[in-house]
Design a protein around this motif. Sequence first.
Motif, mmCIF file in Angstrom:
data_model
loop_
_atom_site.group_PDB
_atom_site.id
_atom_site.type_symbol
_atom_site.label_atom_id
_atom_site.label_comp_id
_atom_site.label_asym_id
_atom_site.label_seq_id
_atom_site.Cartn_x
_atom_site.Cartn_y
_atom_site.Cartn_z
ATOM 1 N N PRO A 163 -10.438 -2.343 8.314
ATOM 2 C CA PRO A 163 -10.768 -1.171 7.250
ATOM 3 C C PRO A 163 -12.330 -1.144 7.157
ATOM 4 O O PRO A 163 -12.679 -2.274 6.602
ATOM 5 C CB PRO A 163 -10.163 -1.720 5.996
ATOM 6 C CG PRO A 163 -8.647 -2.295 7.429
ATOM 7 C CD PRO A 163 -8.700 -3.552 7.879
ATOM 8 N N THR A 201 -6.589 -6.494 2.766
ATOM 9 C CA THR A 201 -5.444 -6.977 2.128
ATOM 10 C C THR A 201 -4.559 -5.835 2.858
ATOM 11 O O THR A 201 -4.804 -5.141 3.248
ATOM 12 C CB THR A 201 -5.722 -6.503 1.276
ATOM 13 O OG1 THR A 201 -6.205 -5.172 1.030
ATOM 14 C CG2 THR A 201 -6.632 -7.733 -0.215
ATOM 15 N N ASN A 202 -3.435 -6.119 2.608
ATOM 16 C CA ASN A 202 -1.961 -4.825 3.181
ATOM 17 C C ASN A 202 -2.941 -3.665 2.707
ATOM 18 O O ASN A 202 -2.525 -2.800 3.609
ATOM 19 C CB ASN A 202 -0.643 -5.152 1.978
ATOM 20 C CG ASN A 202 0.706 -4.667 3.335
ATOM 21 O OD1 ASN A 202 0.103 -3.692 3.376
ATOM 22 N ND2 ASN A 202 1.253 -5.328 3.423
ATOM 23 N N GLY A 203 -2.906 -3.534 1.405
ATOM 24 C CA GLY A 203 -3.728 -2.279 1.327
ATOM 25 C C GLY A 203 -4.837 -1.932 1.523
ATOM 26 O O GLY A 203 -4.829 -0.457 1.676
ATOM 27 N N ASP A 204 -5.385 -2.369 1.958
ATOM 28 C CA ASP A 204 -6.778 -2.286 2.854
ATOM 29 C C ASP A 204 -5.918 -1.203 4.069
ATOM 30 O O ASP A 204 -6.786 0.017 4.348
ATOM 31 C CB ASP A 204 -7.780 -2.570 3.290
ATOM 32 C CG ASP A 204 -8.320 -3.794 2.253
ATOM 33 O OD1 ASP A 204 -8.408 -3.687 1.229
ATOM 34 O OD2 ASP A 204 -9.019 -4.917 2.851
ATOM 35 N N GLN A 264 -3.118 -0.343 4.571
ATOM 36 C CA GLN A 264 -1.925 1.151 3.874
ATOM 37 C C GLN A 264 -3.125 2.182 3.798
ATOM 38 O O GLN A 264 -2.757 3.579 4.556
ATOM 39 C CB GLN A 264 -1.013 0.309 2.118
ATOM 40 C CG GLN A 264 -0.448 -0.287 2.926
ATOM 41 C CD GLN A 264 0.953 -0.355 3.233
ATOM 42 O OE1 GLN A 264 1.268 0.879 3.756
ATOM 43 N NE2 GLN A 264 1.732 -0.921 3.814
ATOM 44 N N ASP A 265 -4.153 1.785 2.593
ATOM 45 C CA ASP A 265 -5.064 3.258 2.537
ATOM 46 C C ASP A 265 -6.170 3.833 3.857
ATOM 47 O O ASP A 265 -5.992 4.728 3.455
ATOM 48 C CB ASP A 265 -6.356 2.774 1.503
ATOM 49 C CG ASP A 265 -5.708 1.952 -0.152
ATOM 50 O OD1 ASP A 265 -4.730 2.607 -0.111
ATOM 51 O OD2 ASP A 265 -5.970 1.563 -1.013
ATOM 52 N N GLU A 266 -6.422 3.148 4.265
ATOM 53 C CA GLU A 266 -6.435 3.306 6.056
ATOM 54 C C GLU A 266 -6.101 4.234 6.401
ATOM 55 O O GLU A 266 -6.544 5.625 6.933
ATOM 56 C CB GLU A 266 -7.663 2.462 6.675
ATOM 57 C CG GLU A 266 -8.092 2.851 7.705
ATOM 58 C CD GLU A 266 -8.754 1.711 8.962
ATOM 59 O OE1 GLU A 266 -9.374 1.682 8.881
ATOM 60 O OE2 GLU A 266 -7.277 1.324 9.621
ATOM 61 N N THR A 291 -3.234 5.327 5.911
ATOM 62 C CA THR A 291 -2.391 7.118 5.500
ATOM 63 C C THR A 291 -3.728 8.264 5.488
ATOM 64 O O THR A 291 -3.622 8.963 4.922
ATOM 65 C CB THR A 291 -1.990 6.505 3.735
ATOM 66 O OG1 THR A 291 -3.200 5.764 3.171
ATOM 67 C CG2 THR A 291 -1.287 6.107 3.682
ATOM 68 N N SER A 292 -4.987 7.856 5.251
ATOM 69 C CA SER A 292 -5.645 8.523 5.033
ATOM 70 C C SER A 292 -6.853 9.006 6.803
ATOM 71 O O SER A 292 -6.522 9.924 6.285
ATOM 72 C CB SER A 292 -7.497 8.173 4.557
ATOM 73 O OG SER A 292 -8.054 7.038 5.744
ATOM 74 N N HIS A 319 3.410 6.956 7.225
ATOM 75 C CA HIS A 319 3.916 6.076 6.245
ATOM 76 C C HIS A 319 3.551 4.522 7.141
ATOM 77 O O HIS A 319 3.405 5.068 8.360
ATOM 78 C CB HIS A 319 5.354 6.307 6.144
ATOM 79 C CG HIS A 319 5.513 4.862 4.784
ATOM 80 N ND1 HIS A 319 6.499 4.790 3.590
ATOM 81 C CD2 HIS A 319 6.068 3.476 5.309
ATOM 82 C CE1 HIS A 319 6.731 3.898 3.368
ATOM 83 N NE2 HIS A 319 6.376 2.948 4.129
#
Length: 181
Positions: free
Chosen positions: A27, A65-68, A70-72, A74-75, A80
């Motif tokens: 990401p 990270t998983n969050g990286d 997830q954020d990418e 979903t953007s 989901h």
Amino acid sequence: MSTSRKIQAVFIDRDGTIGGSEEVIYPGTFKLFPFAKQSFEVLVSAGIPIYAFTNQPGISRGDATNGDFQDELTSFGFDHVYICPHQHEEGCTCRKPSSALLIQAAVDNDLELKNCAVIGDRWTDMIAAQRAGCIKVLVKTGSGEKDLAKYRNNQFFGEWLEAAPDYVAENVLEAVNWLLK
């Protein structure tokens, strides 16, 4: 073959399917293919949820990270995101070709997987879809052309051979358009 059933949801792989290449691009530097955003818009306008479905072993290595992810994702327009963060050697139960991520999504979102589709560029995507009973669409982007050649040259055996795609598309937009016919 055409799809005569109502599509409940579409699971789409990341690397090589919606952008990037057959290699993982993290990401921040990952770029969508020009037609990917349009494919999301077509699905959204049809009222079909879109789920990311991806192996990302760089998470367990600490490369991102998983969050990286997830954020990418979903953007980009995914409703989901389902990620296997493990490396192949870790022996987890969620890494494709396992269908565990699809099954978890079905539980989370009250889906009948036989009414869902998987779009991906790797044969592991097709096997996961086969195991879950989903419609299978292979795109020729990323690793798709190479994996299709292996299939056509009988380099896959057993379960791998049985996971033949229901449709082969040039790209994710053609795959979406075929699913909605």
